[in-house]
Design a protein around this motif. Structure first.
Motif, PDB file in Angstrom:
ATOM      1  N   GLY A   3      13.854  18.266  39.899  1.00 40.95           N
ATOM      2  CA  GLY A   3      13.124  17.661  38.809  1.00 40.95           C
ATOM      3  C   GLY A   3      12.440  18.689  37.920  1.00 40.95           C
ATOM      4  N   PHE A   4      12.459  18.441  36.607  1.00 38.15           N
ATOM      5  CA  PHE A   4      11.865  19.365  35.643  1.00 38.15           C
ATOM      6  C   PHE A   4      11.174  18.582  34.537  1.00 38.15           C
ATOM      7  CE2 PHE A   4      15.526  21.377  37.543  1.00 38.15           C
ATOM      8  CZ  PHE A   4      15.088  22.660  37.847  1.00 38.15           C
ATOM      9  N   ARG A   5      10.187  19.230  33.891  1.00 37.43           N
ATOM     10  CA  ARG A   5       9.551  18.611  32.734  1.00 37.43           C
ATOM     11  C   ARG A   5      10.520  18.580  31.562  1.00 37.43           C
ATOM     12  NH1 ARG A   5       5.635  21.594  30.711  1.00 37.43           N
ATOM     13  NH2 ARG A   5       4.589  19.859  29.650  1.00 37.43           N
ATOM     14  N   ALA A   6      11.436  19.570  31.494  1.00 38.93           N
ATOM     15  CA  ALA A   6      12.471  19.601  30.467  1.00 38.93           C
ATOM     16  C   ALA A   6      13.685  20.301  31.064  1.00 38.93           C
ATOM     17  CB  ALA A   6      11.987  20.337  29.224  1.00 38.93           C
ATOM     18  N   LEU A   7      14.866  19.735  30.817  1.00 39.48           N
ATOM     19  CA  LEU A   7      16.078  20.276  31.431  1.00 39.48           C
ATOM     20  C   LEU A   7      16.717  21.403  30.617  1.00 39.48           C
ATOM     21  CD1 LEU A   7      18.001  17.131  32.726  1.00 39.48           C
ATOM     22  CD2 LEU A   7      16.641  18.753  34.038  1.00 39.48           C
ATOM     23  N   GLY A   8      16.318  21.544  29.335  1.00 40.64           N
ATOM     24  CA  GLY A   8      17.021  22.440  28.434  1.00 40.64           C
ATOM     25  C   GLY A   8      17.333  23.807  29.001  1.00 40.64           C
ATOM     26  N   SER A   9      16.300  24.570  29.371  1.00 40.07           N
ATOM     27  CA  SER A   9      16.538  25.932  29.849  1.00 40.07           C
ATOM     28  C   SER A   9      17.164  25.933  31.243  1.00 40.07           C
ATOM     29  CB  SER A   9      15.216  26.711  29.866  1.00 40.07           C
ATOM     30  OG  SER A   9      14.266  26.067  30.697  1.00 40.07           O
ATOM     31  N   HIS A  10      16.851  24.944  32.068  1.00 41.50           N
ATOM     32  CA  HIS A  10      17.411  24.888  33.419  1.00 41.50           C
ATOM     33  C   HIS A  10      18.931  24.751  33.395  1.00 41.50           C
ATOM     34  CE1 HIS A  10      18.286  23.637  37.505  1.00 41.50           C
ATOM     35  NE2 HIS A  10      18.813  22.514  37.019  1.00 41.50           N
ATOM     36  N   LEU A  11      19.461  24.039  32.413  1.00 45.01           N
ATOM     37  CA  LEU A  11      20.900  23.777  32.393  1.00 45.01           C
ATOM     38  C   LEU A  11      21.713  25.044  32.253  1.00 45.01           C
ATOM     39  CD1 LEU A  11      20.988  20.543  30.185  1.00 45.01           C
ATOM     40  CD2 LEU A  11      21.235  20.730  32.670  1.00 45.01           C
ATOM     41  N   ARG A  12      21.122  26.090  31.706  1.00 47.18           N
ATOM     42  CA  ARG A  12      21.849  27.358  31.581  1.00 47.18           C
ATOM     43  C   ARG A  12      22.239  27.903  32.950  1.00 47.18           C
ATOM     44  NH1 ARG A  12      18.155  28.186  27.211  1.00 47.18           N
ATOM     45  NH2 ARG A  12      16.733  29.415  28.504  1.00 47.18           N
ATOM     46  N   SER A  13      21.449  27.594  33.969  1.00 48.38           N
ATOM     47  CA  SER A  13      21.791  28.061  35.324  1.00 48.38           C
ATOM     48  C   SER A  13      23.053  27.385  35.839  1.00 48.38           C
ATOM     49  CB  SER A  13      20.626  27.802  36.280  1.00 48.38           C
ATOM     50  OG  SER A  13      20.433  26.399  36.475  1.00 48.38           O
ATOM     51  N   HIS A  14      23.438  26.269  35.233  1.00 45.29           N
ATOM     52  CA  HIS A  14      24.678  25.593  35.612  1.00 45.29           C
ATOM     53  C   HIS A  14      25.799  25.865  34.611  1.00 45.29           C
ATOM     54  CE1 HIS A  14      22.548  23.471  38.719  1.00 45.29           C
ATOM     55  NE2 HIS A  14      21.737  22.857  37.859  1.00 45.29           N
ATOM     56  N   GLY A  15      25.535  26.767  33.648  1.00 46.46           N
ATOM     57  CA  GLY A  15      26.551  27.089  32.659  1.00 46.46           C
ATOM     58  C   GLY A  15      26.789  25.971  31.666  1.00 46.46           C
ATOM     59  N   LEU A  16      25.765  25.142  31.413  1.00 42.27           N
ATOM     60  CA  LEU A  16      25.908  24.007  30.516  1.00 42.27           C
ATOM     61  C   LEU A  16      24.897  24.091  29.381  1.00 42.27           C
ATOM     62  CD1 LEU A  16      26.171  21.119  33.146  1.00 42.27           C
ATOM     63  CD2 LEU A  16      28.046  21.989  31.737  1.00 42.27           C
ATOM     64  N   SER A  17      25.318  23.686  28.192  1.00 40.74           N
ATOM     65  CA  SER A  17      24.369  23.467  27.102  1.00 40.74           C
ATOM     66  C   SER A  17      23.860  22.031  27.209  1.00 40.74           C
ATOM     67  CB  SER A  17      25.044  23.688  25.752  1.00 40.74           C
ATOM     68  OG  SER A  17      26.004  22.658  25.501  1.00 40.74           O
ATOM     69  N   ALA A  18      22.819  21.726  26.447  1.00 39.21           N
ATOM     70  CA  ALA A  18      22.281  20.363  26.480  1.00 39.21           C
ATOM     71  C   ALA A  18      23.338  19.357  26.024  1.00 39.21           C
ATOM     72  CB  ALA A  18      21.035  20.264  25.598  1.00 39.21           C
ATOM     73  N   ASP A  19      24.095  19.691  24.967  1.00 37.59           N
ATOM     74  CA  ASP A  19      25.130  18.776  24.477  1.00 37.59           C
ATOM     75  C   ASP A  19      26.237  18.586  25.507  1.00 37.59           C
ATOM     76  OD1 ASP A  19      23.832  18.329  22.102  1.00 37.59           O
ATOM     77  OD2 ASP A  19      24.975  19.812  20.966  1.00 37.59           O
ATOM     78  N   GLU A  20      26.635  19.671  26.161  1.00 36.87           N
ATOM     79  CA  GLU A  20      27.671  19.566  27.196  1.00 36.87           C
ATOM     80  C   GLU A  20      27.187  18.707  28.354  1.00 36.87           C
ATOM     81  OE1 GLU A  20      29.860  23.909  26.559  1.00 36.87           O
ATOM     82  OE2 GLU A  20      28.167  23.703  27.950  1.00 36.87           O
ATOM     83  N   TYR A  21      25.925  18.860  28.714  1.00 35.21           N
ATOM     84  CA  TYR A  21      25.345  18.066  29.804  1.00 35.21           C
ATOM     85  C   TYR A  21      25.353  16.582  29.445  1.00 35.21           C
ATOM     86  CZ  TYR A  21      21.819  16.489  33.192  1.00 35.21           C
ATOM     87  OH  TYR A  21      21.149  15.818  34.186  1.00 35.21           O
ATOM     88  N   ARG A  22      24.932  16.252  28.220  1.00 33.27           N
ATOM     89  CA  ARG A  22      24.922  14.850  27.787  1.00 33.27           C
ATOM     90  C   ARG A  22      26.326  14.254  27.836  1.00 33.27           C
ATOM     91  NH1 ARG A  22      21.553  17.281  23.715  1.00 33.27           N
ATOM     92  NH2 ARG A  22      19.347  16.716  23.983  1.00 33.27           N
ATOM     93  N   THR A  23      27.293  15.012  27.328  1.00 34.79           N
ATOM     94  CA  THR A  23      28.674  14.522  27.335  1.00 34.79           C
ATOM     95  C   THR A  23      29.190  14.351  28.750  1.00 34.79           C
ATOM     96  OG1 THR A  23      29.144  15.605  25.213  1.00 34.79           O
ATOM     97  CG2 THR A  23      31.033  15.031  26.597  1.00 34.79           C
ATOM     98  N   ARG A  24      28.886  15.322  29.588  1.00 29.34           N
ATOM     99  CA  ARG A  24      29.417  15.308  30.941  1.00 29.34           C
ATOM    100  C   ARG A  24      28.884  14.135  31.770  1.00 29.34           C
ATOM    101  NH1 ARG A  24      28.524  19.575  35.732  1.00 29.34           N
ATOM    102  NH2 ARG A  24      30.406  19.127  36.916  1.00 29.34           N
ATOM    103  N   TYR A  25      27.617  13.771  31.515  1.00 27.87           N
ATOM    104  CA  TYR A  25      27.019  12.707  32.321  1.00 27.87           C
ATOM    105  C   TYR A  25      26.805  11.416  31.527  1.00 27.87           C
ATOM    106  CZ  TYR A  25      26.664  16.236  35.840  1.00 27.87           C
ATOM    107  OH  TYR A  25      26.993  17.206  36.761  1.00 27.87           O
ATOM    108  N   GLY A  26      27.525  11.268  30.411  1.00 29.39           N
ATOM    109  CA  GLY A  26      27.558   9.995  29.700  1.00 29.39           C
ATOM    110  C   GLY A  26      26.272   9.609  29.018  1.00 29.39           C
ATOM    111  N   LEU A  27      25.461  10.594  28.605  1.00 26.77           N
ATOM    112  CA  LEU A  27      24.185  10.299  27.959  1.00 26.77           C
ATOM    113  C   LEU A  27      24.359  10.246  26.448  1.00 26.77           C
ATOM    114  CD1 LEU A  27      21.860  12.643  30.047  1.00 26.77           C
ATOM    115  CD2 LEU A  27      22.417  10.234  30.448  1.00 26.77           C
TER     116      LEU A  27
END
Length: 287
Positions: A50-74
């Protein structure tokens, strides 16, 4: 929240690195932004933390925020922040917009596109594109909520109509109005404050046979006359259409004038000016 979410057991254990291409439609939370409401944190679909904001954390998974949204249907513009952080940002952005002429100028083009409908047309042009699962679910939920609201309003309006007519039971009202009083579909619909199609459906639901087409009763004809008179009266703003017609005629209005004002025919006007005469006696009244 389920502890296994935070531990990563339920979310993303199959792919701890988060680098598998394409949407993860097999993910149990696909199309949903997962939150820990108690701690006001956003939970990462990949690792379950859990995080207050996922933006910077997603880089540890090699994902941008847009890629994350697309990948998980957001949704494309879905905020990936906690509720408190999102509220603070919203307040700050609103204040910046009010105080910064430069910011307002930068956003003016988008506002103009919104007002002109260009953004809506652009969205329509993308109608064939796959929609984020979250958006699909949101729209379905809104549609269901709207239907429930409309159904509740219709039921309340019908109950008020029944109470006003003195009926406790809908079936009794239908049998009284349609069968015993021989009212037609239009009259029953007006009494119950529902549409004609709804009256037909209710009659079928309660096993009340419809009269064959072309079979008119005296009560039905009287009912239609009354409905026509009431409609004309509402149109001109009076409670007594016959008196209104007589006063307008005495003031010099022609039958054509009265027909136009009431939205009815000249024979209809003539018949109400002198109920003893046939509607065909219009010639006696002049043009």
């Amino acid at each position: 929240m389920d502890p296994s979410v935070i531990a990563g057991g339920r979310t993303g254990a199959q792919d701890p690195g988060g680098r598998t291409a394409g949407p993860r439609t097999d993910h149990p939370d696909f199309g949903t932004l997962v939150r820990d409401e108690g701690a006001d944190l956003v939970v990462c679909h990949v690792c379950g933390q859990g995080f207050r904001a996922l933006g910077s954390h997603l880089r540890s998974h090699g994902l941008s925020a847009d890629e994350y949204r697309t990948r998980y249907g957001l949704r494309r513009l879905r905020s990936l922040s906690s509720r408190a952080l999102a509220r603070r940002r919203s307040v700050r952005q609103a204040a910046d917009f009010r105080t910064s002429a430069e910011l307002r100028e930068r956003l003016a083009t988008g506002h103009a596109m919104s007002r002109s409908g260009e953004l809506r047309r652009a969205a329509a042009n993308r109608a064939g594109e796959p929609q984020p699962e979250e958006l699909v679910r949101t729209r379905a939920a809104q549609l269901d909520a709207g239907r429930r609201t409309q159904s509740t309003r219709r039921a309340r309006r019908l109950r008020e109509a029944l109470d006003g007519l003195g009926f406790d039971d809908l079936e009794d009202a239908l049998r009284t109005l349609y069968v015993r009083r021989e009212g037609d579909i239009d009259a029953v619909a007006a009494h119950l404050r529902v549409g004609r199609a709804r009256v037909r459906a209710l009659l079928e639901e309660y096993g009340i046979p419809l009269r064959p087409t072309g079979v008119n009763s005296a009560a039905g004809r009287r009912s239609r006359v009354g409905l026509n008179d009431a409609h004309a009266a509402r149109r001109v703003g009076t409670h007594d259409i016959r008196q209104w017609l007589a006063e307008r005629r005495a003031a010099g209005a022609t039958l054509g004038d009265l027909a136009g004002e009431t939205g009815r025919s000249i024979p209809w006007v003539a018949a109400r000016l002198d109920g003893r005469r046939s509607a065909s006696a219009v010639r006696a009244y002049g043009p």
